[in-house]
Write a protein that holds these residues in place. Structure first.
Motif, PDB file in Angstrom:
ATOM      1  N   GLY A 106       0.724  -1.288  -0.050  1.00  0.00           N
ATOM      2  CA  GLY A 106      -0.240   0.326   0.082  1.00  0.00           C
ATOM      3  C   GLY A 106       0.828   1.467  -0.260  1.00  0.00           C
ATOM      4  O   GLY A 106       0.597   2.219  -1.240  1.00  0.00           O
ATOM      5  N   ARG A 107       2.124   0.946   0.639  1.00  0.00           N
ATOM      6  CA  ARG A 107       3.019   2.580   0.716  1.00  0.00           C
ATOM      7  C   ARG A 107       3.786   2.516  -0.314  1.00  0.00           C
ATOM      8  O   ARG A 107       3.779   4.168  -0.887  1.00  0.00           O
ATOM      9  N   LEU A 108       4.189   1.859  -0.808  1.00  0.00           N
ATOM     10  CA  LEU A 108       4.775   1.589  -2.534  1.00  0.00           C
ATOM     11  C   LEU A 108       4.079   2.449  -3.269  1.00  0.00           C
ATOM     12  O   LEU A 108       4.055   3.051  -4.073  1.00  0.00           O
ATOM     13  N   ALA A 109       2.178   2.012  -3.401  1.00  0.00           N
ATOM     14  CA  ALA A 109       1.527   2.487  -4.630  1.00  0.00           C
ATOM     15  C   ALA A 109       0.765   3.926  -3.823  1.00  0.00           C
ATOM     16  O   ALA A 109       1.527   4.459  -5.237  1.00  0.00           O
ATOM     17  N   ALA A 110       0.868   4.227  -3.175  1.00  0.00           N
ATOM     18  CA  ALA A 110       0.873   5.543  -2.227  1.00  0.00           C
ATOM     19  C   ALA A 110       2.105   6.164  -3.581  1.00  0.00           C
ATOM     20  O   ALA A 110       1.562   7.500  -3.383  1.00  0.00           O
ATOM     21  N   GLY A 113       1.315   7.568  -6.367  1.00  0.00           N
ATOM     22  CA  GLY A 113      -0.011   8.523  -6.412  1.00  0.00           C
ATOM     23  C   GLY A 113      -0.528   7.284  -6.899  1.00  0.00           C
ATOM     24  O   GLY A 113      -1.916   8.079  -7.780  1.00  0.00           O
ATOM     25  N   ARG A 114      -0.965   6.220  -6.455  1.00  0.00           N
ATOM     26  CA  ARG A 114      -2.288   4.881  -6.835  1.00  0.00           C
ATOM     27  C   ARG A 114      -2.352   4.652  -5.615  1.00  0.00           C
ATOM     28  O   ARG A 114      -2.057   4.431  -4.416  1.00  0.00           O
ATOM     29  N   VAL A 123      -2.389  -2.760  -8.583  1.00  0.00           N
ATOM     30  CA  VAL A 123      -2.351  -1.269  -8.895  1.00  0.00           C
ATOM     31  C   VAL A 123      -0.812  -2.372  -9.761  1.00  0.00           C
ATOM     32  O   VAL A 123      -0.371  -3.529  -9.425  1.00  0.00           O
ATOM     33  N   ASP A 124      -0.752  -1.727 -10.792  1.00  0.00           N
ATOM     34  CA  ASP A 124      -0.111  -1.687 -11.616  1.00  0.00           C
ATOM     35  C   ASP A 124       1.599  -0.179 -12.048  1.00  0.00           C
ATOM     36  O   ASP A 124       0.525   0.942 -12.338  1.00  0.00           O
ATOM     37  N   ALA A 125       2.069   0.179 -11.544  1.00  0.00           N
ATOM     38  CA  ALA A 125       2.678   1.555 -11.341  1.00  0.00           C
ATOM     39  C   ALA A 125       4.175   1.851 -11.205  1.00  0.00           C
ATOM     40  O   ALA A 125       4.821   0.253 -10.996  1.00  0.00           O
ATOM     41  N   GLU A 233       5.113   8.657 -21.843  1.00  0.00           N
ATOM     42  CA  GLU A 233       4.990   7.401 -20.438  1.00  0.00           C
ATOM     43  C   GLU A 233       3.464   7.930 -20.719  1.00  0.00           C
ATOM     44  O   GLU A 233       3.049   8.409 -20.575  1.00  0.00           O
ATOM     45  N   ALA A 234       3.379   6.455 -20.914  1.00  0.00           N
ATOM     46  CA  ALA A 234       1.451   6.356 -20.159  1.00  0.00           C
ATOM     47  C   ALA A 234       1.528   6.371 -19.544  1.00  0.00           C
ATOM     48  O   ALA A 234       2.073   6.761 -18.104  1.00  0.00           O
ATOM     49  N   ARG A 235       0.204   7.581 -19.085  1.00  0.00           N
ATOM     50  CA  ARG A 235      -1.083   7.952 -17.339  1.00  0.00           C
ATOM     51  C   ARG A 235      -1.877   6.725 -16.932  1.00  0.00           C
ATOM     52  O   ARG A 235      -2.550   6.921 -17.952  1.00  0.00           O
ATOM     53  N   ALA A 236      -1.530   5.770 -15.691  1.00  0.00           N
ATOM     54  CA  ALA A 236      -3.249   5.435 -15.581  1.00  0.00           C
ATOM     55  C   ALA A 236      -3.828   6.768 -14.909  1.00  0.00           C
ATOM     56  O   ALA A 236      -3.244   7.747 -14.347  1.00  0.00           O
ATOM     57  N   ALA A 237      -5.221   5.653 -14.749  1.00  0.00           N
ATOM     58  CA  ALA A 237      -6.536   7.072 -14.477  1.00  0.00           C
ATOM     59  C   ALA A 237      -6.248   6.775 -13.084  1.00  0.00           C
ATOM     60  O   ALA A 237      -5.211   6.286 -12.012  1.00  0.00           O
ATOM     61  N   ASN A 238      -6.570   7.804 -12.532  1.00  0.00           N
ATOM     62  CA  ASN A 238      -6.335   8.652 -11.139  1.00  0.00           C
ATOM     63  C   ASN A 238      -7.504   8.015 -10.454  1.00  0.00           C
ATOM     64  O   ASN A 238      -8.279   6.840 -11.084  1.00  0.00           O
ATOM     65  N   VAL A 239      -7.782   8.066  -9.598  1.00  0.00           N
ATOM     66  CA  VAL A 239      -8.871   6.820  -8.294  1.00  0.00           C
ATOM     67  C   VAL A 239      -9.804   7.591  -7.973  1.00  0.00           C
ATOM     68  O   VAL A 239     -10.478   6.668  -8.431  1.00  0.00           O
TER      69      VAL A 239
END
Length: 387
Positions: A106-110, A113-114, A123-125, A233-239
């Motif tokens: 969870g901390r790595l994802a946060a 910004g995911r 999650v993939d980031a 670079e591609a960007r994932a959708a936000n929350v």
């Protein structure tokens, strides 16, 4: 003296009350408040452990800093694997419990910004240091939290480096250079962890210094030693589910940036349509990587991607047959070493794309010519290159 888990949790909680990072003085004070006194070396050890847990990758930090590590995989609190380039091996790393693994994920994802929680259990980031994070939470992964970290190489490899490492036979190096210098459109293919990105980066370093390379990637992994590189670079959708920018969109943007070459780090979705269209409209020398079990499987992989993106089967083969010139295929040999396996030329027969072997490399490094050798030599000659 060895601190027990409960004591470490209380120290962590005490330090979390302020926004300041852990320091030896703060750790020592927290320990004294708990009635524990440690020597300087022990305090430093606890401090570094807490720093890693709060701001780094916890117990994975030493593995991620180790030279040559390409992947770190966590299957549970007591099952950590590491790949140093010669296959996966168990690592002597343990987490306290499943909660510690989940906290780290969870901390790595946060930090990227995911979001990673029960509502979004995967999650993939890309992390700040360049590592690529993938994590899955229960119940999607029933046995517990799973973390996968792909570590980018700290150095840039050129073709001579790959020859020295045994990945590329010396006799094949001139042909790879020819594929690039003759501006053939090509794909670097292979399974996961076979070195596709490394080889593509080495090939791009052989491009003419006057060329403008526009790199389109899901996560920035390519580091070609070239003076004119533009990165997208591609960007994932936000929350909230908004803001996504996919590779297909970036390929279309790249076409408007006066590219001499369009490079797609990994062709794996709808971007295949725009890439094939670009290669068929005068953008020579385009390239990318593609997951495939063998060079012969490339037509089927492109077909599957194209159909999923809305193209008819016949249209995929027609466009790919007109656009693609060659495939450079990689694999791991019986000793789990990364090896160049073959170079194939693409041809269209009765409207269907097929791959014809031009050069094959055995486990002993012996290079043999295949039925497509003369076709490959001819294409290089037309591009002004003679190995």
């Amino acid at each position: 003296m060895r601190l027990d888990d409960a004591m470490i949790d209380r120290v962590r909680s005490a330090l979390a009350l302020t926004a300041e990072p852990p320091s030896p003085a703060r750790v020592a004070a927290a320990l004294r408040a708990e009635g524990t006194v440690l020597g300087d070396s022990a305090v430093l050890e606890v401090t570094e452990a807490l720093r890693a847990e709060i701001s780094g990758a916890g117990p994975l930090d030493p593995l991620l800093r180790e030279p040559g590590v390409t992947d770190v995989l966590v299957n549970g609190p007591s099952e950590v694997w590491v790949d140093r380039g010669d296959g996966l091996q168990r690592a002597p790393v343990r987490f306290r419990d499943e909660a510690a693994v989940r906290r780290l994920a969870g901390r790595l994802a946060a930090s990227a910004g995911r979001r990673l929680d029960d509502a979004q259990p995967y999650v993939d980031a890309r992390l700040a240091g360049g590592a690529r994070l993938h994590a899955v939470l229960p119940p999607v992964s029933p046995a517990g939290t799973v973390i996968s970290l792909r570590v980018p190489s700290a150095r840039t490899f050129g073709l001579p480096d790959l020859v020295d490492a045994g990945t590329v036979p010396a006799g094949v190096e001139p042909w790879l250079t020819g594929v690039v210098r003759a501006r053939l459109a090509f794909l670097v293919t292979g399974g996961t962890g076979t070195g596709k990105t490394t080889v593509l980066g080495a090939l791009l370093a052989r491009c003419d210094p006057g060329e403008r390379l526009v790199l389109v990637e899901d996560a920035g992994e390519l580091r070609p030693d070239h003076p004119h590189v533009v990165r997208l670079e591609a960007r994932a959708a936000n929350v909230e589910g908004a803001g996504r920018v996919g590779l297909d969109v970036l390929v279309r943007q790249a076409l408007r940036m006066r590219p001499d070459r369009i490079v797609v780090g990994e062709v794996r979705g709808a971007e295949v349509v725009d890439l094939l269209a670009a290669l068929n409209t005068g953008h020579e020398g385009g390239c990318g990587t593609l997951h495939a079990n063998s060079a012969e499987d490339v037509p089927a992989r492109l077909e599957a991607l194209g159909i999923a993106a809305g193209l008819r089967r016949e249209a995929v083969h027609a466009q790919a047959g007109a656009a693609l010139d060659a495939v450079v295929h990689l694999r791991r040999d019986s000793a789990r070493r990364r090896r160049l396996a073959q170079i194939d030329v693409a041809r269209s027969r009765s409207g269907w794309l097929e791959m014809v072997p031009a050069l094959r490399v055995g486990d002993d490094g012996e290079v043999t010519r295949g039925a497509g050798f003369e076709r490959l030599a001819g294409r290089l000659a037309r591009g002004g290159w003679a190995p």
